[in-house]
Design a protein around this motif. Sequence first.
Motif, PDB file in Angstrom:
ATOM      1  N   TYR A 172      -8.353 -11.687  52.158  1.00  0.00           N
ATOM      2  CA  TYR A 172      -9.767 -12.107  52.225  1.00  0.00           C
ATOM      3  C   TYR A 172      -9.820 -13.616  52.475  1.00  0.00           C
ATOM      4  N   TYR A 173     -10.868 -14.000  53.163  1.00  0.00           N
ATOM      5  CA  TYR A 173     -11.188 -15.380  53.559  1.00  0.00           C
ATOM      6  C   TYR A 173     -11.120 -16.411  52.407  1.00  0.00           C
ATOM      7  N   GLY A 180     -14.122  -8.610  55.725  1.00  0.00           N
ATOM      8  CA  GLY A 180     -15.339  -9.122  55.109  1.00  0.00           C
ATOM      9  C   GLY A 180     -15.630  -8.332  53.847  1.00  0.00           C
ATOM     10  N   ALA A 224     -22.973 -13.989  59.254  1.00  0.00           N
ATOM     11  CA  ALA A 224     -21.958 -13.593  60.244  1.00  0.00           C
ATOM     12  C   ALA A 224     -22.593 -13.496  61.634  1.00  0.00           C
ATOM     13  N   ASN A 228     -22.629  -6.260  58.093  1.00  0.00           N
ATOM     14  CA  ASN A 228     -21.482  -6.155  57.192  1.00  0.00           C
ATOM     15  C   ASN A 228     -20.430  -5.245  57.827  1.00  0.00           C
ATOM     16  N   PHE A 247      -8.802 -11.067  61.390  1.00  0.00           N
ATOM     17  CA  PHE A 247     -10.112 -10.976  60.736  1.00  0.00           C
ATOM     18  C   PHE A 247     -10.912  -9.767  61.216  1.00  0.00           C
ATOM     19  N   ASP A 267     -14.422  -9.251  60.253  1.00  0.00           N
ATOM     20  CA  ASP A 267     -15.457  -9.869  59.415  1.00  0.00           C
ATOM     21  C   ASP A 267     -16.722 -10.233  60.189  1.00  0.00           C
ATOM     22  N   TYR A 271     -17.568 -13.944  60.663  1.00  0.00           N
ATOM     23  CA  TYR A 271     -17.986 -14.860  59.584  1.00  0.00           C
ATOM     24  C   TYR A 271     -17.099 -16.105  59.516  1.00  0.00           C
ATOM     25  N   ASN A 272     -15.791 -15.907  59.675  1.00  0.00           N
ATOM     26  CA  ASN A 272     -14.841 -17.022  59.453  1.00  0.00           C
ATOM     27  C   ASN A 272     -14.960 -18.149  60.467  1.00  0.00           C
TER      28      ASN A 272
END
Length: 262
Positions: free
Chosen positions: A145-146, A189, A213, A218, A245, A247, A250-251
């Motif tokens: 996870y981030y 995510g 994001a 999600n 990722f 996600d 998001y990152n």
Amino acid sequence: MGLLNDKNALVFGLANDKSIAWGISQALHREGARLGFSYAGEALEKRVRPLAAKLGVDFVEPCDVAHDDQIEAVAKKAAAHFGQVDILVHSIGFANRDELNGYFYNTSRAGFHLAMDISVYSFVALARAFQPLMRKGGALLTLTYYGSTKVTPNYNMMGVAKAALEAATRYLAADFGPQGIRVNAISAGPIRTLAAMGVSGFRDLYKAFGDIAPLRENVTIEDCGNAAVYLCSELSAHVTGEVHFVDSGYNIMGVPEPAARE
Ligand code: NAD
């Protein structure tokens, strides 16, 4: 033709039908892999067996990864059942609730050790135990996870553990590369699972994620499953030591879009 026909895949970390391990198992099954499950202990057996039956899985063995003898025992049983293994999925993480709340500096020594042992060392221990069984062209996969690289409120000790897990992924990739075996991590995510609910404030984090994001959605356990098919199949033949990722982007965000902040 599935992408994983004739592959043997062992999945560690199935707790229930919300588990990321379940999304991954269904995707590996869809692509033709023969599966085996290992679960943490007796309490979970009644949840895991019906899931195994749904996919026609007859290798279902307990293994608490805190114990080397249990890891050795499951490797021995897997050798007898499957002969060789192509895919090993490590979808395991644990920290005491006390370590997932408030100030990180309050992390206890025992809590630090426990989270590192179950969430990080277990991947190393499983890799070692299964190394003699792994077939050339195989893949090891873990879940991260981030919060490993960016501070996420309350994630605390798990963030530190995930940083170590990502480093372990790179070291294992270097070790296993010459054997033709790849080692990668999916950075997912937030998903509503048993483990995630242990992180204080998870509901708010989950809700805000979809607003920030880039894809404004999600992620699901099915998304993780599809990424796992890529990372465990020929499709990613020369990809190893990576954190991939899943996600919704998001990152990549530094500052949320103004609309998302309203
Ligand atoms: P989950 O609760 O369904 O799975 C966690 C699993 O870890 C459970 O099956 C549990 O039995 C197992 N486990 C804990 N202690 C163990 C032990 N001593 N021995 C063997 N197994 C043990 O939750 P999940 O979210 O599917 O978690 C799977 C992985 O995904 C974890 O590494 C988690 O950190 C990671 N992850 C989760 C999210 C999320 O938002 N849910 C996001 C990114 C990464």
